[in-house]
Design an enzyme around this catalytic site. Sequence first.
Site, PDB file in Angstrom:
ATOM      1  N   HIS A 264      -0.157  50.117 100.016  1.00  0.00           N
ATOM      2  CA  HIS A 264       0.405  50.253 101.429  1.00  0.00           C
ATOM      3  C   HIS A 264       0.162  51.388 102.273  1.00  0.00           C
ATOM      4  O   HIS A 264       0.241  51.381 103.623  1.00  0.00           O
ATOM      5  CB  HIS A 264       2.051  50.383 101.293  1.00  0.00           C
ATOM      6  CG  HIS A 264       3.130  50.399 102.210  1.00  0.00           C
ATOM      7  ND1 HIS A 264       3.142  49.402 103.061  1.00  0.00           N
ATOM      8  CD2 HIS A 264       3.832  51.425 102.928  1.00  0.00           C
ATOM      9  CE1 HIS A 264       4.049  49.721 104.050  1.00  0.00           C
ATOM     10  NE2 HIS A 264       4.247  50.818 104.005  1.00  0.00           N
ATOM     11  N   CYS A 265      -0.821  51.882 101.979  1.00  0.00           N
ATOM     12  CA  CYS A 265      -1.416  53.345 102.839  1.00  0.00           C
ATOM     13  C   CYS A 265      -2.850  53.235 103.320  1.00  0.00           C
ATOM     14  O   CYS A 265      -2.777  53.144 104.451  1.00  0.00           O
ATOM     15  CB  CYS A 265      -1.597  54.510 101.760  1.00  0.00           C
ATOM     16  SG  CYS A 265       0.417  55.018 101.069  1.00  0.00           S
ATOM     17  N   ILE A 266      -3.722  53.228 102.412  1.00  0.00           N
ATOM     18  CA  ILE A 266      -4.983  53.159 103.197  1.00  0.00           C
ATOM     19  C   ILE A 266      -5.539  52.025 104.322  1.00  0.00           C
ATOM     20  O   ILE A 266      -6.007  52.322 105.096  1.00  0.00           O
ATOM     21  CB  ILE A 266      -6.260  53.229 101.899  1.00  0.00           C
ATOM     22  CG1 ILE A 266      -5.951  54.217 100.961  1.00  0.00           C
ATOM     23  CG2 ILE A 266      -7.502  53.334 102.484  1.00  0.00           C
ATOM     24  CD1 ILE A 266      -5.476  55.866 101.473  1.00  0.00           C
ATOM     25  N   ASP A 269      -2.161  53.001 107.228  1.00  0.00           N
ATOM     26  CA  ASP A 269      -1.922  54.085 107.996  1.00  0.00           C
ATOM     27  C   ASP A 269      -2.885  54.798 108.985  1.00  0.00           C
ATOM     28  O   ASP A 269      -2.540  55.183 109.978  1.00  0.00           O
ATOM     29  CB  ASP A 269      -1.705  55.260 106.749  1.00  0.00           C
ATOM     30  CG  ASP A 269      -0.605  54.919 106.118  1.00  0.00           C
ATOM     31  OD1 ASP A 269       0.176  54.155 106.138  1.00  0.00           O
ATOM     32  OD2 ASP A 269      -0.427  55.589 104.827  1.00  0.00           O
TER      33      ASP A 269
END
Length: 433
Positions: A264-266, A269
């Site tokens: 869900h991040c890299i 974001d």
Amino acid sequence: MHTKQMNIAIVGLGYVGLPLSLQFAKSDTSVLGLDVDAAKVKAINAGQSYIRHIEASTIAKEVNAGRFIASTDFSRVQEVEAVIICVPTPLNKNREPDISYIVNTGKSLAPHLRKGTLVVLESTTYPGTTDEDLRAVLEAGSGLKAGEGFHLAFSPEREDPGNPDSKVAVIPKVIGGFTPACLERAKALYGRAIKTLVPVSSCRVAEATKLTENIFRSVNIALVNELKVVYSAMGIDIWDVVDAAKTKPFGYMPFYPGPGLGGHCIPIDPFYLTWKAREYVQSTRFIELAGEINTAMPNYVVGQAINALNAAKKSVNGSKVLMLGLAYKADVDDDRESPSYVLMDLFHERGAEVAYYDPYVPVIKMTREHPHWAGVKSVKWDAATVKGFDLVIIATKHKSVNYDELAQWAACIVDTRNAMAAAKTRPGQVYKA
């Protein structure tokens, strides 16, 4: 050390909110977990876990002690002194930030905020979300002013699922307050459960800190992915290069290539910053280039797979392809933004018959991005099953998979994770990608 009992609410009981709730509960804080998913609420109140690396016994202990309870009733924020928001921040279909979960949560909380309540956002987002977007909906719905009627802060989550050394209590906590008084309240809150606090000058600095951490990873992964392709053309194995380079005790840290980015991040974001930067007429060329390189990796893997099948005088069209690993990283059950889905789509579009094996994802749940795979089940792990495939793609390197067995059973393997390095393989059996 804290001296009195404190009641807090944590909104969003997923991969961030649940471990944070448990850490506060362990620290003698009364935690009300709030989520719109009634199934999660029911599981927690029954002492059950829905995240693989979180033991049910850990949840049950805090629930039975009366320190942790879950609910779908957002009006209960009237009972607490602080609210921590841990909701998703995805991209929409146009690859633009979607902060609707934050805004809608704020709208649900606002009518029930008491004077003096602290609200902290942990969801990764662009600078300005806390002191502009979230503040606006909280003030409009509560009639209170941030910094006066209620306190407001941002403290980015730092979770590393699947890493046994990643403990909520010992990961330093960055905190930025809307006012100095807001910062002090947030420090008092997190000081109950987290050993090291890192106060910064504003919510925006804290928001930018989290983006910088993830952009750093994205850019460096893109670099090693690009080098993988270049060195492969030269007959050089990138894994050998990285293993040698990481022996340097200064000026270098290892990053590893893969089939694309997941989680869900890299993958998400960095684009929160590229979007926000346009408001200030700023370009973000490094970030966007890294995104292009990482996004192109599944196509590179398919190209290597085509070469592997051609060597066996087979085409992708009509071949049976097994995706080994659906989770986005090793030893977790988190399949959010997994490049395995992109690979499965690419092979399916080319006429292949696609299946997957993942011991941690027995059946594919409904996802926003790939709903057409929902309900598909993992195949069995045995010789007869694996031998039935023309090609195996190793997309995730789970420790629980026996790669020696895979070497014995599989006719052709495309390895994106260097998982077969220690296995005894046959000449021409394994292709790196």
